[in-house]
Design a protein around this motif. Sequence first.
Motif: not given
Length: 366
Positions: A88-95, A127-144
Amino acid sequence: MAEVRENKLRPGYVLVGDEIFLYDRCRRAVLDTLVPADMRDFCLSEMDLAESSIFEALDRARTSSLMAPFQVFFIRGLKSLYTRGAKKEEFAAIEEYFRSPNPQSLVLFVADHIRIPSDPRRMEMDDKNRYERIRETLGEWCGLVELARVDETDALRWITAESERAGVRFDADAARELADALGADMMLIASEWNKLTLFAGEKRHVTLGDVETMVLAAKQRSLYELTDAISARDTPRALALLHGLLNASDGGEDSAIGHLYMLARTFRQMLVILEKNVRDSRAIWQALWQGFRMPPFAADDLIRQARRYKSSRDVTRALRLIARADLELRSQPPDKRLVLERLVFDLTKEPKGTQTDGSFQYAMEL
């Protein structure tokens, strides 16, 4: 990356996929556009989250350089952000960073722990599950940016485009053979394309014969050693050569179907040699049509191997066995290596009799 060239950058991107060729092209586009060669020591940073924390990486991205007007950060090891706890702390820092990013920095996350096949519908569930987790987190701020494996059509398009750019005439059947022989592996195709264009020299023309000579020779040399052991009924040597082929393949056991295809092709060549009673390498080029010929170094060996069989009936038996093994491999057996080992045992045994079944038609199509 068109956004890089058009200067329409987002503050961050995630490069998703393990296709090294496409990753290298993206990296080159970024460096050529944003990182002058004489400034790379000051504005290019390579970090790995297995060795550094995301907090350190973001802190460096947030801090402008005194020596360079712009900074680029390649951050690998993204897998560690999605293992061992919620982070949680890591993703809060990214946001927090991407809500107010440094306009003088570009952050590129590398998610090379995910494999994206040329047909995304065939992506593994993990791999689908890993991709979805990235899309739901970093995908909000970064281009994929998807670095998916290419299919044969894309490989052919690349060969054609690169050849035109280099002023080389690359025959269509030669391009198809190059893409097919290397399984649309773009790193291998690019390497072999360079060799072929150098081999073409001043004639600036690559033919199917050039591909058969320069590319297939290295791949097939060990295959002809295997068929030599099989035709000599030398089971121990054939098994040792089979294991060598599998261990040398980038795909390991996953390359089994490719090896089986080449084995079927070689036995079909033997069948033609026997049926047309070819006795020397001068006659073989009339017996085998263009696109179905072996490299020149293998001609005499293959004639010798074919003539070890008493009749074409023995070769058609071998093709039936290969066809059955191919069907078994395509049904996803638990151990592909075991399927090939059993095939070698069957091929090196003296036939007790000849059975006729529908697999012969399929064998001839392999």
